[in-house]
Design an enzyme around this catalytic site. Structure first.
Site, short mmCIF file in Angstrom:
data_model
loop_
_atom_site.label_atom_id
_atom_site.label_comp_id
_atom_site.label_asym_id
_atom_site.label_seq_id
_atom_site.Cartn_x
_atom_site.Cartn_y
_atom_site.Cartn_z
N SER A 69 -6.35 52.34 38.76
CA SER A 69 -7.05 53.27 39.65
C SER A 69 -6.70 54.72 39.34
O SER A 69 -6.85 55.16 38.22
CB SER A 69 -6.76 52.91 41.11
OG SER A 69 -7.55 53.69 41.96
N ASP A 271 -13.73 55.13 41.34
CA ASP A 271 -14.16 54.97 42.73
C ASP A 271 -13.83 56.20 43.58
O ASP A 271 -14.01 56.19 44.79
CB ASP A 271 -13.65 53.67 43.36
CG ASP A 271 -12.14 53.58 43.42
OD1 ASP A 271 -11.46 54.52 42.98
OD2 ASP A 271 -11.64 52.55 43.92
N ALA A 362 -10.60 62.33 52.23
CA ALA A 362 -10.53 63.64 51.59
C ALA A 362 -10.31 63.49 50.08
O ALA A 362 -10.79 64.30 49.28
CB ALA A 362 -9.41 64.47 52.22
N ARG A 486 3.27 60.20 57.98
CA ARG A 486 2.99 58.76 57.95
C ARG A 486 3.66 58.11 56.74
O ARG A 486 3.84 58.76 55.70
CB ARG A 486 1.46 58.49 57.90
CG ARG A 486 0.77 59.08 56.69
CD ARG A 486 -0.68 58.66 56.60
NE ARG A 486 -0.85 57.35 56.02
CZ ARG A 486 -0.88 57.10 54.71
NH1 ARG A 486 -0.74 58.07 53.81
NH2 ARG A 486 -1.05 55.87 54.27
N PRO A 487 4.04 56.83 56.89
CA PRO A 487 4.61 56.16 55.72
C PRO A 487 3.49 55.84 54.74
O PRO A 487 2.39 55.45 55.15
CB PRO A 487 5.17 54.86 56.32
CG PRO A 487 4.36 54.60 57.55
CD PRO A 487 3.92 55.93 58.08
N SER A 488 3.75 56.01 53.46
CA SER A 488 2.75 55.66 52.45
C SER A 488 2.53 54.15 52.45
O SER A 488 3.44 53.38 52.74
CB SER A 488 3.25 56.11 51.07
OG SER A 488 2.60 55.37 50.07
N GLY A 489 1.32 53.75 52.11
CA GLY A 489 1.04 52.32 51.97
C GLY A 489 1.21 51.87 50.53
O GLY A 489 1.13 50.69 50.23
N THR A 490 1.43 52.79 49.63
CA THR A 490 1.46 52.44 48.21
C THR A 490 2.75 52.83 47.49
O THR A 490 2.96 52.43 46.36
CB THR A 490 0.30 53.11 47.46
OG1 THR A 490 0.50 54.53 47.51
CG2 THR A 490 -1.05 52.79 48.07
N ARG A 495 4.79 60.53 53.80
CA ARG A 495 3.98 61.70 53.47
C ARG A 495 3.88 62.65 54.65
O ARG A 495 3.78 62.21 55.80
CB ARG A 495 2.58 61.28 53.07
CG ARG A 495 2.54 60.39 51.85
CD ARG A 495 1.16 60.37 51.19
NE ARG A 495 1.03 59.23 50.31
CZ ARG A 495 1.57 59.15 49.10
NH1 ARG A 495 2.30 60.15 48.61
NH2 ARG A 495 1.41 58.05 48.36
C1 16G Z 1 -5.11 53.45 48.44
C2 16G Z 1 -6.39 53.34 49.23
C3 16G Z 1 -6.91 54.71 49.56
C4 16G Z 1 -5.84 55.49 50.29
C5 16G Z 1 -4.54 55.49 49.53
C6 16G Z 1 -3.44 56.05 50.39
C7 16G Z 1 -8.13 51.67 48.99
C8 16G Z 1 -9.09 51.02 48.06
N1 16G Z 1 -7.40 52.63 48.46
O1 16G Z 1 -5.33 54.07 47.22
O2 16G Z 1 -8.03 54.55 50.36
O3 16G Z 1 -6.24 56.80 50.48
O4 16G Z 1 -4.19 54.17 49.20
O5 16G Z 1 -2.22 55.95 49.73
O6 16G Z 1 -8.04 51.33 50.16
P1 16G Z 1 -0.87 56.17 50.50
O7 16G Z 1 -0.80 55.15 51.62
O8 16G Z 1 0.20 55.99 49.48
O9 16G Z 1 -0.90 57.56 51.04
MG MG Z 2 -9.52 54.31 42.22
#
Ligand code: 16G
Ligand code: MG
Length: 533
Positions: A69, A271, A362, A486-490, A495
Site C-alpha cells: 500500500s 487506492d 484526509a 489516538r493509538p495507531s491501528g497500524t 498519533r
Molecule cells: C489504514 C487504513 C486507512 C487509515 C490508516 C490509519 C484501510 C484500507 N486503510 O491504512 O484507512 O487511514 O490505516 O493508520 O482501512 P493509523 O491507524 O496507523 O493511523
Molecule cells: Mg493503499
C-alpha cells in the site's frame, strides 16, 4: 466429499511455512501489515482463511490482495476482500489474527478445526479465492494490479448475470467501464490540459498506463515515478502518503511541474489520491481528501438540483477526526456531515446510510456510494426538461466512473477531472473553496499503545484517565485550536493531530500535546525530544 479438513495436506504445506517465533501478527485496519520477510506463514494461512470465508458464504468469490500500500519497502501486507468488493467483515479480523498467531502447525490445525466448528463452516461447499490457492479452493490469479481493481473484480464476478451486474470481470472491463463513462461526462467540454501523475513507483504505473491508452486525447496523463522494478523505490519520497504527511512536492517532480499545472500522487497500490499544484510564486498547494470530498459533493448536489431531484436524493458526507477543520466548517454549513473513527470500513459503513454518501479520509482514500434505492430512482426517473435530462445522464454516468467498492485513486482522479472540466476550475479555484487550517501530525513511540482508549469518533481520550482534561486545558489557549490523540491501528505509536489558525501555533500545540503523552507514559526525561517543549 470434503466435509472434514484435509489435515494431512494442510500439515504438509504448513510445515513449509512455519510461523516465526516471537512475532505477533494483527489483522488491523488494513489487513496484516509488517516487514515482508516475516509474512510467509501469514500468506499461507490467509489463503486457507480466504477459502473458508468463501465456503462460509456459499462459494462466493473472495479476494486476496498482497500489497505494501502506502508504506515504503521492506514493509508488505495482505488483506482480504469480501464478496461485494468490500473490506473483510470486522468479526473475521479477530479470527484472522487468531489463526495467524497459532505458534506451530499442530496448533494451527487445532485452531482451524475449532474455528470451522464454531462457525459451522460446511467444508463440502466450493470455495473461490482469487489470487491464492489453498485447501482445494478454485483460484484465479488476477496478476499484478491495483487494490481497487481487485475489489472491482470480486464484485464483478459475484454479480455476474444478476440485475446488479457490476461490469465485465477483467481489468480490461474495469478500464473500459471507467473510460467510457468519463468520455461521456466530459463530451462537449473544452479540452482538458494534461495531468501529471506520480505513480509512487507502484502498480498504479501499470494500470495508469493502460488507462491512459483508453483515454487517448480526452485526458493526457503524464506518468512519473513508474519504476516498479527498482528495489527501494516504492513510496520512497513520492506517492500520496509522502505528499500528505510531509506537505510538499515529491522532489522528483520539482523540475517537471509548471506553475498552475495540476498534478496528483497515487499511493503504492493506487487506492489513495492527493492533488496539488504550484502557484505563480512556486509555492506548493495541496488538495487532499477533504478538498476532493468538497469538490465532488458540491458538484453532485448541484446535479441533483438540476435534475429536479432536490429533496428526493440526500447527499451526505463522512469524515474522520483528521478532516481539516476548514473543510468540516464549509461542508457542515451545506450538507449533513458525520464523523467516524479512522479506517475505511467505518467510513464506508456510515456512507451507506445516505442516498448518496461521499466519504474521504484526509489521506486521500475515499469514494462515493449510491444506495440501491438511489440507483433505482435514477434509472426510473422521468426528467421534464432537456436540462434535467442532461443532469440526470451526468449522475448516471457518475455511478459508472466511480468505483463504489472502495477508494480508487484512478477512478477518483477521473471524477475530479470531470468536476474541474464542468466547472472550468484550475487548482486555484478549487483550492479557494475554503482555506485549510494549518495542522501538524506528530507520533509518539509508547511502550503500550493499548492503554490509549478513545470515544466520540477518536476525538476524545477516555484513558489514560485525566489526560484529556490536560489536553483540553492546553487547546483552549490556542486560537482556532483543536487537537486529539489516538493509538495507531497500524504501528506501535500514538498519533497526535493539532490544528490552529496560525502555522507556528499548530506546530506548538501538536508538540505540547505530544509532550503530555510522552510524560504520561513515563517516557525517559533524558530522552524527551527537544521539540516536545
Ligand atoms: C489504514 C487504513 C486507512 C487509515 C490508516 C490509519 C484501510 C484500507 N486503510 O491504512 O484507512 O487511514 O490505516 O493508520 O482501512 P493509523 O491507524 O496507523 O493511523
Ligand atoms: Mg493503499
Amino acid at each position: 466429499m470434503a466435509s472434514s479438513l484435509p489435515v494431512d495436506a494442510i500439515r504438509e504445506l504448513s510445515q513449509k511455512h512455519e510461523k516465526p517465533a516471537n512475532v505477533h501478527f494483527q489483522y488491523g485496519t488494513a489487513g496484516f501489515r509488517t516487514l515482508g520477510n516475516l509474512l510467509d506463514s501469514v500468506m499461507f494461512r490467509v489463503g486457507i482463511l480466504a477459502a473458508l470465508r468463501s465456503k462460509r458464504l456459499d462459494g462466493k468469490t473472495i479476494g486476496v490482495m498482497i500489497t505494501a500500500s502506502h508504506n515504503p519497502e521492506p514493509d508488505n501486507g495482505v488483506k482480504l476482500v469480501d464478496p461485494r468488493g468490500e473490506m473483510l467483515e470486522a468479526a473475521w479480523e479477530t479470527h484472522a489474527t487468531n489463526l495467524a498467531n497459532a505458534p506451530t502447525t499442530d496448533a494451527f490445525i487445532d485452531a482451524l478445526d475449532a474455528f470451522v466448528k464454531i462457525l459451522r463452516i460446511d467444508l463440502s461447499k466450493p470455495a473461490r479465492v482469487d489470487g491464492f490457492k489453498a485447501i482445494g479452493a478454485e483460484a484465479r490469479n488476477a496478476g499484478v494490479t491495483t487494490t481497487p481493481v481487485l475489489h472491482y473484480l470480486v464484485k464483478a464476478i459475484n454479480t455476474k448475470g444478476t440485475k446488479d451486474a457490476y461490469g465485465d470481470d477483467s481489468e480490461e472491463g474495469y478500464l473500459r467501464k471507467l473510460s467510457t463513462a468519463f468520455k461521456k461526462l466530459v463530451a462537449g467540454k473544452p479540452a482538458i490540459p494534461p495531468l501529471v501523475v506520480d505513480c509512487a513507483n507502484g502498480v498504479g504505473a501499470i494500470v495508469g498506463e493502460k488507462l491512459s491508452e483508453k483515454l487517448g486525447d480526452t485526458l493526457k496523463l503524464i506518468l512519473h515515478n513508474t519504476a516498479i522494478n527498482t528495489a527501494g523505490a516504492l513510496n520512497n519520497a513520492c506517492g500520496a502518503d509522502f505528499v500528505k504527511t510531509s506537505q510538499r512536492l515529491p522532489p522528483s517532480l520539482a523540475s517537471v511541474l509548471k506553475p498552475g499545472q495540476r498534478a496528483c500522487s497515487l499511493d503504492g497500490d493506487a487506492d489513495r489520491l492527493i492533488y496539488y499544484y504550484l502557484d505563480d510564486r512556486g509555492q506548493f498547494h495541496m488538495l487532499d481528501g477533504d478538498k476532493i470530498a468538497t469538490l465532488v459533493s458540491t458538484f453532485i448536489v448541484d446535479l441533483t438540483k438540476s435534475a429536479g431531484l432536490e429533496g428526493e436524493i440526500q447527499v451526505g458526507i463522512v469524515q474522520t477526526a483528521y478532516a481539516n477543520g476548514g473543510s468540516t466548517k464549509y461542508l457542515s454549513e451545506r450538507l449533513p456531515v458525520k464523523c467516524v473513527p479512522t479506517g475505511v470500513k467505518h467510513l464506508h459503513h456510515a456512507a451507506e446510510h445516505y442516498d448518496i454518501g461521499v466519504y474521504f479520509e484526509a489521506n486521500g482514500h475515499g469514494t462515493v456510494l449510491f444506495s440501491p434505492e438511489t440507483l433505482e430512482k435514477l434509472s426510473s426517473y422521468q426528467p421534464s426538461t432537456p436540462a434535467q435530462s442532461t443532469a440526470l445522464n451526468h449522475l448516471i454516468n457518475l455511478t459508472q466512473v466511480i468505483n463504489q467498492t472502495v477508494g480508487d485513486a484512478l477512478s477518483d482522479m477521473l471524477l475530479v477531472e470531470v468536476v474541474l472540466a464542468h466547472k472550468s476550475y484550475s487548482g486555484v479555484e478549487w483550492d479557494s473553496l475554503y482555506v485549510d487550517l494549518p495542522n501538524r501530525l506528530v507520533k509518539v513511540v509508547v511502550p503500550d499503545r493499548s492503554i490509549f482508549k478513545t470515544e466520540d469518533a477518536e476525538r476524545r481520550l477516555v484513558s489514560p484517565p485525566g489526560l484529556q482534561a490536560k489536553i483540553d486545558e492546553l487547546v483552549r489557549r490556542y486560537d482556532g485550536g483543536r487537537a486529539f490523540v489516538r493509538p495507531s491501528g497500524t504501528e506501535d505509536v500514538v498519533r497526535v493531530y493539532a490544528e490552529a489558525s496560525v502555522r507556528s501555533q499548530a506546530d506548538e500545540l501538536a508538540f505540547r500535546v505530544a509532550g503530555l503523552v510522552y510524560d504520561e507514559v513515563g517516557g525517559d526525561p533524558a530522552k524527551r525530544p527537544a521539540e516536545f517543549l
